[in-house]
Enzyme design. Structure first.
Site, PDB file in Angstrom:
ATOM      1  N   CYS A   1       4.545   2.690  29.987  1.00 25.58           N
ATOM      2  CA  CYS A   1       3.851   2.655  28.641  1.00 25.58           C
ATOM      3  C   CYS A   1       2.020   1.620  28.520  1.00 25.58           C
ATOM      4  O   CYS A   1       1.528   1.350  27.973  1.00 25.58           O
ATOM      5  CB  CYS A   1       4.805   1.535  27.173  1.00 25.58           C
ATOM      6  SG  CYS A   1       5.528   0.171  29.035  1.00 25.58           S
TER       7      CYS A   1
ATOM      8  N   GLU B   1      10.432  -1.703  22.415  1.00 28.42           N
ATOM      9  CA  GLU B   1       9.007  -1.266  23.327  1.00 28.42           C
ATOM     10  C   GLU B   1       8.730  -0.212  23.547  1.00 28.42           C
ATOM     11  O   GLU B   1       9.743   0.907  23.968  1.00 28.42           O
ATOM     12  CB  GLU B   1       9.828  -1.787  25.292  1.00 28.42           C
ATOM     13  CG  GLU B   1      10.443  -3.024  24.800  1.00 28.42           C
ATOM     14  CD  GLU B   1       9.578  -3.871  24.846  1.00 28.42           C
ATOM     15  OE1 GLU B   1       8.194  -4.412  25.081  1.00 28.42           O
ATOM     16  OE2 GLU B   1       9.709  -5.534  25.339  1.00 28.42           O
TER      17      GLU B   1
END
Ligand code: NAP
Length: 454
Positions: free
Chosen positions: A261, A227
């Site tokens: 993010c 990720e």
């Protein structure tokens, strides 16, 4: 290993890091506990995971203060993070058994076959500081429920969080060694990946760390989930509810003081509504209150580390030197401090850092576009592909456009946000694999085919 308050640079506490020998002993302990843990029933795992959820709820304030003081987010956001961790524990406590129940396969000629889901063993999690509880719990809850055991190498600036998380599982009654936090630097990660009993690795972090861990794990033929970063587009078409879009856009850019993010980073706005959007967006950002982490009214405090504030400023400065327009003037970090004041930049060209790189902090980049086609072109003109937010009242058009956006998720008329119910992950340099939901719990299991003869 030091825990430092980034607001005032005070050392909160210091720990002796684990040595390589200690790490190897801890892995042996994890393997022993795995052999017993894999035999436990879902009912037993679910009971303990529900306890973990309760431990988090009862100690919400305590954990939230650790998070706030150690990495700089404001207390309201830290409390919400702890609540979300309790939620993901409850979610998997309730649903894991159903997700991992045997699947009967449709076979010809009355043959019988099924897929069963077996745990793999020890899974290594390398995690970032930005959501220091949430990133870990969204790994730990599904994996412990699946019968795996976890070892965590947390970011070096959040050792208190790492140890507090280990305590949550201990207090919840999980067997000692089921979840362990190792206080180590990144140099020891390769040795852990090479250990025969460590079966897979997951990393949430930067593209650079992703490449290194994926190649180390690849060399050992071990699976990874990555990720990584994002430079998410926030697209507003002329028929959108501009006021709601602008407010949500500001929230999305400023969540966790921009260090998320899936924060919206590039704002791609149709020309006829650009000025209206920008005025509202700028007003929202300017109106946000800065304060100390424990100030209940503060909407942001400081960045998580001094070097991160300096790095972000250098990306802004380079872009301005290359001709970017300053729409909202922020402030250069004071030397040696993790303070930062938000910027809005326009007039971005393709060679600028503000176009090509992830801006991991409170800097918004504006694009004025002629229509949907150009909006899609800019949205996809990035090395990343994590999330995207798309605003239009025409839902049919929105769904068609969503299919053309190169990202792991598209949220229509909403902020991009993770939820236990929704698979989460990226494409391109944002990584691969999925966390959360049913897909997340199936990443680190042996999907074993059992074919039954006469
Ligand atoms: P980072 O520098 O990559 O650090 C993340 C973790 O990886 C830390 O535990 C770090 O340890 C470790 N690490 C770094 N280099 C390593 C190496 N060579 N070998 C082994 N481990 C290594 O990332 P960050 O700057 O802390 O976090 C921000 C990044 O994470 C952003 O790009 C952000 O977009 C991304 N992120 C992605 C998601 C997602 O779900 N896609 C969520 C949150 C954040 P040390 O601290 O000891 O260096």
């Amino acid at each position: 290993m030091k825990s430092i308050n980034p607001y005032n640079n005070e050392t909160l506490t210091e720990y002796k890091p684990h040595t390589k020998e200690q790490v190897m002993i801890n892995i042996d302990k994890a393997q022993k506990v795995f052999l017993a843990w894999r035999e436990t029933t879902f009912a037993e795992r679910s009971r303990l995971m529900t306890n973990a959820s309760n431990v988090l709820k009862v100690n919400k304030r305590k954990y939230a203060e650790i998070i706030s003081l150690e990495m700089g987010k404001v207390i309201k956001e830290a409390e919400a993070e702890v609540e979300k961790c309790a939620w993901v524990c409850e979610y998997y406590a309730e649903k894991a058994e159903g997700f991992l129940s045997d699947e009967t396969l449709e076979m010809p000629e009355n043959k019988e076959a099924k897929v069963v889901y077996d745990p793999l063993g020890i899974i290594l999690a390398v995690m970032p500081w930005n959501f220091p509880f949430w990133q870990v719990f969204r790994f730990a809850a599904p994996n412990l429920m699946a019968g795996n055991v976890g070892i965590l190498k947390h970011a070096s600036n959040v050792p208190q969080c790492a140890l507090a998380i280990e305590d949550v599982f201990r207090e919840a009654g999980f067997p000692e060694g089921c979840f362990q936090s190792l206080l180590i630097s990144s140099d020891l990660v390769e040795d852990i990946i090479k250990h025969k009993d460590v079966k897979a690795a997951t990393l949430t972090g930067s593209e650079n760390a992703g490449r290194i861990i994926a190649s180390q794990a690849g060399d050992q033929l071990k699976k990874t989930v990555l990720e990584l970063g994002g430079s998410d587009p926030f697209i507003v078409l002329k028929d959108a509810d501009i006021e709601t879009a602008a407010k949500t856009a500001a929230k999305s850019r400023m969540v966790n003081f921009g260090q998320s993010c899936i924060a919206a980073k590039r704002f791609i706005i149709e020309a006829s509504v650009y000025d209206q959007f920008l005025q509202l967006f700028k007003k929202e950002i300017k109106g946000m209150k800065q304060g100390e982490q424990l100030d209940e009214d503060a909407q942001y405090a400081c960045m998580a580390r001094r070097d991160l504030a300096e790095e972000l400023y250098s990306q802004v400065k380079k872009s301005i030197d290359m001709g970017a327009e300053v729409i909202l003037e922020g402030e250069k970090p004071i030397k040696g401090s993790a303070f930062f004041k938000p910027y809005i930049l326009g007039g971005i060209s393709e060679d600028m850092p503000a176009y090509k790189e992830e801006l991991f902090g409170p800097v918004a980049v504006m694009f004025k576009v002629d229509g949907e086609k150009e909006a899609l072109r800019i949205a996809n003109d990035t090395a990343f592909g994590l999330g995207a937010s798309l605003w239009t009242k025409d839902k049919i058009k929105a769904e068609k456009m969503a299919r053309k956006i190169e990202s792991g998720a598209v949220y229509i008329n909403q902020i991009v946000a993770s939820s236990p119910y929704l698979p989460f992950g990226g494409v391109k340099n944002s990584g691969y694999g999925r966390e959360l939901a049913e897909m997340g719990i199936k990443e680190f299991v042996n999907k074993k085919t059992v074919s039954i003869g006469e």
